[in-house]
Design a protein around this motif. Sequence first.
Motif, mmCIF file in Angstrom:
data_model
loop_
_atom_site.group_PDB
_atom_site.id
_atom_site.type_symbol
_atom_site.label_atom_id
_atom_site.label_comp_id
_atom_site.label_asym_id
_atom_site.label_seq_id
_atom_site.Cartn_x
_atom_site.Cartn_y
_atom_site.Cartn_z
ATOM 1 N N MET A 188 1.364 -1.151 -0.100
ATOM 2 C CA MET A 188 -0.190 0.070 -0.008
ATOM 3 C C MET A 188 0.982 1.399 0.210
ATOM 4 O O MET A 188 1.537 1.722 0.953
ATOM 5 N N HIS A 189 1.086 2.480 -0.253
ATOM 6 C CA HIS A 189 1.074 3.616 -0.750
ATOM 7 C C HIS A 189 -0.035 5.175 -0.042
ATOM 8 O O HIS A 189 -1.151 5.089 -0.571
ATOM 9 N N THR A 190 0.552 5.409 0.651
ATOM 10 C CA THR A 190 0.023 6.849 0.699
ATOM 11 C C THR A 190 1.045 7.849 0.797
ATOM 12 O O THR A 190 2.134 7.799 0.799
ATOM 13 N N ASP A 191 0.483 9.040 1.213
ATOM 14 C CA ASP A 191 1.556 10.267 1.337
ATOM 15 C C ASP A 191 1.901 9.888 2.523
ATOM 16 O O ASP A 191 3.063 10.845 3.110
ATOM 17 N N PRO B 82 0.017 -3.281 14.461
ATOM 18 C CA PRO B 82 1.470 -2.549 14.978
ATOM 19 C C PRO B 82 2.226 -3.003 13.983
ATOM 20 O O PRO B 82 2.311 -3.265 13.218
ATOM 21 N N VAL B 83 3.531 -2.166 14.005
ATOM 22 C CA VAL B 83 4.426 -1.645 13.152
ATOM 23 C C VAL B 83 5.468 -2.181 14.132
ATOM 24 O O VAL B 83 5.987 -2.063 14.969
ATOM 25 N N GLN B 84 6.317 -3.228 13.655
ATOM 26 C CA GLN B 84 7.481 -3.884 14.027
ATOM 27 C C GLN B 84 8.908 -3.542 13.659
ATOM 28 O O GLN B 84 9.797 -3.242 14.206
ATOM 29 N N ARG B 85 8.751 -2.718 12.463
ATOM 30 C CA ARG B 85 9.958 -2.155 11.682
ATOM 31 C C ARG B 85 10.278 -0.954 10.792
ATOM 32 O O ARG B 85 8.583 -0.828 9.949
ATOM 33 N N LEU B 86 10.725 -0.810 10.611
ATOM 34 C CA LEU B 86 10.592 0.658 9.378
ATOM 35 C C LEU B 86 11.981 -0.108 8.617
ATOM 36 O O LEU B 86 13.469 -0.498 9.130
ATOM 37 N N GLU C 144 2.932 -8.705 8.408
ATOM 38 C CA GLU C 144 3.602 -9.222 6.813
ATOM 39 C C GLU C 144 3.047 -8.295 5.675
ATOM 40 O O GLU C 144 3.479 -7.966 4.371
ATOM 41 N N GLU C 145 2.350 -6.910 6.145
ATOM 42 C CA GLU C 145 1.473 -6.092 5.284
ATOM 43 C C GLU C 145 3.414 -5.212 5.366
ATOM 44 O O GLU C 145 3.437 -4.328 6.191
ATOM 45 N N ARG C 146 3.865 -4.430 4.101
ATOM 46 C CA ARG C 146 4.928 -3.382 3.708
ATOM 47 C C ARG C 146 4.114 -2.111 3.361
ATOM 48 O O ARG C 146 3.365 -2.451 2.479
#
Length: 474
Positions: A1-4, A151-155, A169-171
Amino acid sequence: MHTDVLVIGGGNAALCAALTAAEAGARVLLLESAPRALRGGNSAHTRNLRCMHDAPQDVLVEAYPEEEFWQDLLKVTGGRTNEHLARLTIRASSTCRGWMRRHGVRFQPPLSGALHVARTNAFFMGGGKALVNAYYRSAERLGVQVRYEAPVQRLEIENGRFVAAWAGEERITARACVLAAGGFESNREWLREAWGQNARGEWPADQFLIRGTRFNQGVLLRHLLESHGAERIGDPTQAHMVAIDARAPLYDGGICTRIDCVSLGIVVNREAKRFYDEGEDFWPKRYAIWGRLVAQQPGQTAWSVIDAKAAGRFMPPVFPGVVADSLPALARALGLDEATFLQTVNDYNAACQGGRFDHTVLDDCHTQGLQPPKTHWARPLDTPPYTAYALRPGVTFTYLGLKTDDTAAVRFAGQPSDNLFVAGEMMAGNVLGQGYTAGVGMSIGTAFGRIAGAGAATAAGHATTVRDESEATA
């Protein structure tokens, strides 16, 4: 997915960032790790915002000028604060309420008999939960996408620039990102690591209760610090830490578990001895040091002891105290050494100097020749029945965080990122090196949330500024 603009977090700072970016026309996705029913993080437990003002305004009486706010902050932090960022927060607190109202926040009339907070703090109608709900409703109207239990685990970060976040598993990619995912106060292992083992062989952190959300695990904070080398600020043992009722739940006890009678009596530890000045300053300026003080005592436990003269002078906690008709009976009920307890109380009573008791001012009722002293509101404990409340440390939020500047940018190797920003508890240590004064956490989150949101929108190609909005005619 992409967002601003991607906003990671779901409390006050995250919502301020998301709303500001959306107002600028950016597409915004907000990821909240909690389920919808528990959204808002610690912000849902708040009550007020500390505000600078030079004259009476809507819900604020008298005046609370910048310099007084700064001196209050300087005193409680012991100088461990970035003056530039602190003053930025202070000035922003004077003009944010118009913006907050536009997004549905309502304020209640000034509180009477509330130990000066009617002059310094604006209270939310319905408390922090109502504020959070208002912001989510406004976010929905502005088209902000919200995901719960995300929750976000990493960047992914390249050369100091945000590229993507991984939620399971979603980027998710974005042109800019705001980090507002809270501190690490709910991560017991990290608390144990920070506090270590004391000379008595105890692990103090094992006794800590968490006043707010269980979802502030510090996963992203540690990831930024250890995997990406983001610049850090603050001491991991410093926190907004309050002495709360020892019977409080492990999480989400909130304001009703706070014990507010400390300044009206004495506090003793397991050895039945006093260990700090209970009347050092007004309670809103000192209440958040008592959790740390209790954490340093044997068993991380203490008791706040009052007599009948204190009845009705403080916000009653949710649980009743232990009541006895005599001091010996109270000592036995608490499991304290009776002789030591009586000696402590007798020494305190004998040291109390006469004066005119007034809990609304720094009065002249003090002790003489006693260590530690009681500087104000010192009256003998001589009127039964006597009441005691067991205390344990209650952690609100931790101060270890990401170093930033007045753009709210995350810094790597001395350079600010041009598309990764931080707000709220994840950067509060820039302003709060230690100590606390009521309502300033929301001031920091609101100021830097809006700055981060504006910066992220600009980085995503949507120019915006954080506008001053006068409250003079609100």
